[in-house]
Design a protein around this motif. Sequence first.
Motif, PDB file in Angstrom:
ATOM      1  N   TYR A   1    -104.453 -27.841 -94.614  1.00 47.78           N
ATOM      2  CA  TYR A   1    -104.548 -29.072 -93.827  1.00 47.78           C
ATOM      3  C   TYR A   1    -105.499 -30.009 -94.557  1.00 47.78           C
ATOM      4  CZ  TYR A   1    -105.624 -32.029 -89.689  1.00 47.78           C
ATOM      5  OH  TYR A   1    -105.809 -33.068 -88.808  1.00 47.78           O
ATOM      6  N   PHE A   2    -104.943 -31.090 -95.133  1.00 47.76           N
ATOM      7  CA  PHE A   2    -105.768 -32.071 -95.825  1.00 47.76           C
ATOM      8  C   PHE A   2    -106.336 -33.051 -94.798  1.00 47.76           C
ATOM      9  CE2 PHE A   2    -103.140 -30.493 -99.274  1.00 47.76           C
ATOM     10  CZ  PHE A   2    -104.060 -30.396-100.318  1.00 47.76           C
ATOM     11  N   ALA A   3    -107.623 -32.958 -94.560  1.00 50.99           N
ATOM     12  CA  ALA A   3    -108.251 -33.747 -93.503  1.00 50.99           C
ATOM     13  C   ALA A   3    -108.399 -35.206 -93.912  1.00 50.99           C
ATOM     14  CB  ALA A   3    -109.617 -33.168 -93.163  1.00 50.99           C
ATOM     15  N   HIS A   4    -108.216 -36.083 -92.934  1.00 51.20           N
ATOM     16  CA  HIS A   4    -108.553 -37.491 -93.121  1.00 51.20           C
ATOM     17  C   HIS A   4    -110.067 -37.603 -93.219  1.00 51.20           C
ATOM     18  CE1 HIS A   4    -109.111 -41.761 -92.130  1.00 51.20           C
ATOM     19  NE2 HIS A   4    -107.855 -41.944 -92.470  1.00 51.20           N
ATOM     20  N   ARG A   5    -110.548 -38.550 -94.014  1.00 54.30           N
ATOM     21  CA  ARG A   5    -111.994 -38.639 -94.244  1.00 54.30           C
ATOM     22  C   ARG A   5    -112.772 -38.936 -92.970  1.00 54.30           C
ATOM     23  NH1 ARG A   5    -109.635 -43.262 -96.069  1.00 54.30           N
ATOM     24  NH2 ARG A   5    -110.509 -45.248 -95.363  1.00 54.30           N
ATOM     25  N   ARG A   6    -112.119 -39.479 -91.927  1.00 55.77           N
ATOM     26  CA  ARG A   6    -112.828 -39.822 -90.697  1.00 55.77           C
ATOM     27  C   ARG A   6    -112.684 -38.766 -89.598  1.00 55.77           C
ATOM     28  NH1 ARG A   6    -110.519 -45.173 -91.640  1.00 55.77           N
ATOM     29  NH2 ARG A   6    -112.072 -46.520 -92.617  1.00 55.77           N
ATOM     30  N   GLU A   7    -112.015 -37.669 -89.893  1.00 55.75           N
ATOM     31  CA  GLU A   7    -111.873 -36.638 -88.866  1.00 55.75           C
ATOM     32  C   GLU A   7    -113.212 -35.944 -88.629  1.00 55.75           C
ATOM     33  OE1 GLU A   7    -108.028 -34.403 -88.355  1.00 55.75           O
ATOM     34  OE2 GLU A   7    -107.802 -34.989 -90.447  1.00 55.75           O
ATOM     35  N   HIS A   8    -113.507 -35.675 -87.365  1.00 54.87           N
ATOM     36  CA  HIS A   8    -114.812 -35.109 -86.998  1.00 54.87           C
ATOM     37  C   HIS A   8    -114.885 -33.629 -87.386  1.00 54.87           C
ATOM     38  CE1 HIS A   8    -118.304 -33.992 -84.575  1.00 54.87           C
ATOM     39  NE2 HIS A   8    -118.576 -35.296 -84.522  1.00 54.87           N
ATOM     40  N   PRO A   9    -116.008 -33.181 -87.937  1.00 55.13           N
ATOM     41  CA  PRO A   9    -116.140 -31.774 -88.336  1.00 55.13           C
ATOM     42  C   PRO A   9    -115.885 -30.787 -87.206  1.00 55.13           C
ATOM     43  CG  PRO A   9    -117.911 -33.079 -89.290  1.00 55.13           C
ATOM     44  CD  PRO A   9    -117.181 -33.985 -88.353  1.00 55.13           C
ATOM     45  N   ASP A  10    -116.327 -31.093 -85.972  1.00 55.81           N
ATOM     46  CA  ASP A  10    -116.093 -30.175 -84.854  1.00 55.81           C
ATOM     47  C   ASP A  10    -114.606 -29.993 -84.591  1.00 55.81           C
ATOM     48  OD1 ASP A  10    -118.805 -29.909 -84.564  1.00 55.81           O
ATOM     49  OD2 ASP A  10    -118.962 -31.321 -82.892  1.00 55.81           O
ATOM     50  N   LYS A  11    -113.866 -31.079 -84.668  1.00 55.29           N
ATOM     51  CA  LYS A  11    -112.408 -30.999 -84.478  1.00 55.29           C
ATOM     52  C   LYS A  11    -111.774 -30.156 -85.580  1.00 55.29           C
ATOM     53  CE  LYS A  11    -108.535 -34.073 -85.333  1.00 55.29           C
ATOM     54  NZ  LYS A  11    -108.200 -35.473 -85.700  1.00 55.29           N
ATOM     55  N   LEU A  12    -112.223 -30.327 -86.807  1.00 62.72           N
ATOM     56  CA  LEU A  12    -111.659 -29.579 -87.928  1.00 62.72           C
ATOM     57  C   LEU A  12    -111.987 -28.097 -87.833  1.00 62.72           C
ATOM     58  CD1 LEU A  12    -112.383 -32.085 -90.834  1.00 62.72           C
ATOM     59  CD2 LEU A  12    -110.208 -31.676 -89.664  1.00 62.72           C
ATOM     60  N   ARG A  13    -113.198 -27.778 -87.395  1.00 61.85           N
ATOM     61  CA  ARG A  13    -113.556 -26.365 -87.227  1.00 61.85           C
ATOM     62  C   ARG A  13    -112.664 -25.706 -86.173  1.00 61.85           C
ATOM     63  NH1 ARG A  13    -118.818 -27.844 -89.175  1.00 61.85           N
ATOM     64  NH2 ARG A  13    -119.316 -29.027 -87.307  1.00 61.85           N
ATOM     65  N   ARG A  14    -112.395 -26.446 -85.110  1.00 63.54           N
ATOM     66  CA  ARG A  14    -111.534 -25.894 -84.065  1.00 63.54           C
ATOM     67  C   ARG A  14    -110.105 -25.734 -84.578  1.00 63.54           C
ATOM     68  NH1 ARG A  14    -110.062 -28.464 -78.112  1.00 63.54           N
ATOM     69  NH2 ARG A  14    -108.812 -26.661 -77.433  1.00 63.54           N
ATOM     70  N   LEU A  15    -109.620 -26.697 -85.345  1.00 60.49           N
ATOM     71  CA  LEU A  15    -108.289 -26.582 -85.929  1.00 60.49           C
ATOM     72  C   LEU A  15    -108.179 -25.335 -86.807  1.00 60.49           C
ATOM     73  CD1 LEU A  15    -107.355 -30.243 -86.981  1.00 60.49           C
ATOM     74  CD2 LEU A  15    -106.066 -28.769 -85.437  1.00 60.49           C
ATOM     75  N   ALA A  16    -109.202 -25.105 -87.622  1.00 59.74           N
ATOM     76  CA  ALA A  16    -109.186 -23.940 -88.504  1.00 59.74           C
ATOM     77  C   ALA A  16    -109.165 -22.643 -87.706  1.00 59.74           C
ATOM     78  CB  ALA A  16    -110.399 -23.977 -89.428  1.00 59.74           C
ATOM     79  N   ALA A  17    -109.982 -22.591 -86.648  1.00 61.03           N
ATOM     80  CA  ALA A  17    -110.091 -21.370 -85.852  1.00 61.03           C
ATOM     81  C   ALA A  17    -108.816 -21.077 -85.074  1.00 61.03           C
ATOM     82  CB  ALA A  17    -111.274 -21.490 -84.889  1.00 61.03           C
ATOM     83  N   GLU A  18    -108.150 -22.116 -84.578  1.00 62.16           N
ATOM     84  CA  GLU A  18    -107.013 -21.913 -83.679  1.00 62.16           C
ATOM     85  C   GLU A  18    -105.659 -21.967 -84.366  1.00 62.16           C
ATOM     86  OE1 GLU A  18    -107.156 -24.065 -80.010  1.00 62.16           O
ATOM     87  OE2 GLU A  18    -109.344 -23.998 -79.891  1.00 62.16           O
ATOM     88  N   THR A  19    -105.606 -22.441 -85.596  1.00 63.54           N
ATOM     89  CA  THR A  19    -104.321 -22.522 -86.293  1.00 63.54           C
ATOM     90  C   THR A  19    -104.265 -21.634 -87.536  1.00 63.54           C
ATOM     91  OG1 THR A  19    -104.982 -24.353 -87.742  1.00 63.54           O
ATOM     92  CG2 THR A  19    -104.101 -24.929 -85.559  1.00 63.54           C
ATOM     93  N   GLY A  20    -105.423 -21.225 -88.048  1.00 63.63           N
ATOM     94  CA  GLY A  20    -105.450 -20.432 -89.263  1.00 63.63           C
ATOM     95  C   GLY A  20    -105.261 -21.247 -90.526  1.00 63.63           C
ATOM     96  N   LEU A  21    -105.183 -22.562 -90.410  1.00 61.00           N
ATOM     97  CA  LEU A  21    -105.014 -23.429 -91.571  1.00 61.00           C
ATOM     98  C   LEU A  21    -106.303 -23.493 -92.387  1.00 61.00           C
ATOM     99  CD1 LEU A  21    -103.123 -26.373 -89.859  1.00 61.00           C
ATOM    100  CD2 LEU A  21    -102.187 -24.935 -91.684  1.00 61.00           C
ATOM    101  N   GLU A  22    -106.147 -23.565 -93.694  1.00 65.06           N
ATOM    102  CA  GLU A  22    -107.284 -23.831 -94.570  1.00 65.06           C
ATOM    103  C   GLU A  22    -107.555 -25.335 -94.517  1.00 65.06           C
ATOM    104  OE1 GLU A  22    -108.527 -23.893 -99.314  1.00 65.06           O
ATOM    105  OE2 GLU A  22    -106.518 -23.246 -98.691  1.00 65.06           O
ATOM    106  N   ILE A  23    -108.738 -25.719 -94.086  1.00 64.24           N
ATOM    107  CA  ILE A  23    -109.084 -27.133 -93.989  1.00 64.24           C
ATOM    108  C   ILE A  23    -109.641 -27.610 -95.325  1.00 64.24           C
ATOM    109  CG2 ILE A  23    -110.377 -28.884 -92.737  1.00 64.24           C
ATOM    110  CD1 ILE A  23    -108.344 -27.391 -91.014  1.00 64.24           C
TER     111      ILE A  23
END
Length: 366
Positions: free
Chosen positions: A260-282
Amino acid sequence: MPGQAVPAPALPAPAALGAVPPQSRRAAVRRALGRRAAGDRAPAAGAELTIVVLAPTDPMTRGQLRRMADLAREEGHRVRWEEARGGTTAPFHTIGGLAGVLRRADRIVMGDPFSRYVQLLLTITRAKDLVVVDDGTATMEFVAQLARGERLVRWHRKGGRPGARDLLFAPVSSSARRRLTPSARRRVEVFSSMPVSEIPDGVTVTANDFGWTRARFGPPAVTAGADMVGTSLVETGVVDGERYLEAVRTLAKAHGATRYFAHRREHPDKLRRLAAETGLEIVRPELPLELIARRGPVGRTILSFPSTVVHTLPLALAGTGVRVAVCDIDPSWLTDTASPRAQGFLSGVTGTARDVHRLTSVTSPA
């Protein structure tokens, strides 16, 4: 941002969330470009121009701009890094320091005509040649608003009543809009890969086809899997966070996405949750995604929501066999505070990209 937009190579590998490397800019440039003696190359075309970076406060955006600035210097361009938002007195120092340069300039190249800072600086310049360089979706709205003579407002903010700051800044914004309107004394050009339908009289539109990027980098190694591109629609208050998380989870599972290529403005907390719940490499790219993808490796399928990349990645990756697929934003995902124009604008971004690039549409999760 007065100056010249300089294309730049991607660094060898993007940084994963939680492991963003220190900004050792010189070392990164040496790895990407190789070390060349100053006498081994001719001065870069346009080296007499000055690139001014009005530094933002967002850490990831600052990081990308730092790397781009160093790469621009390696190409022989002069770069001024301005801490324009570094405190109460910073704007006065920045404007005062740039006033003379702006008054003497014959051509001004800017990256964001919606920026209040840029609009303020436009009131200073006497340049007869103004160029807007932007491959963002906002370009489509900027050109349309200019054609209709409307005030310049970002699409996701449009629809609400102007606030006190908007009213206070209105004279400056109006002046900037007039300066961005072509006349017998002033030429206005838009350089972008984005499609524009309402072109104001006298405005020259030049297409960015990413030819330099394709010639300079790649072709990338293409893997059998899928990559996903993130968006900041949650951060801008357009899309509900829970709906977005569910959409990412569903799409990743259906298409076997692993990164998952994060947008530069995406919040770190949201990205951590995405990683934990989807298994995607952020992955948090250190440079714009078009350059990272062209360098590779990249998945054979790239999944995206309506955003700039559904227009730019097909151009940057032309001839590689990579398929860019776009997932529409379901109206039920929008927040109560989203602009009334949000759904139509996002559908337009997707629709125009599909028409031009024949993208495959991905069904939105229920």
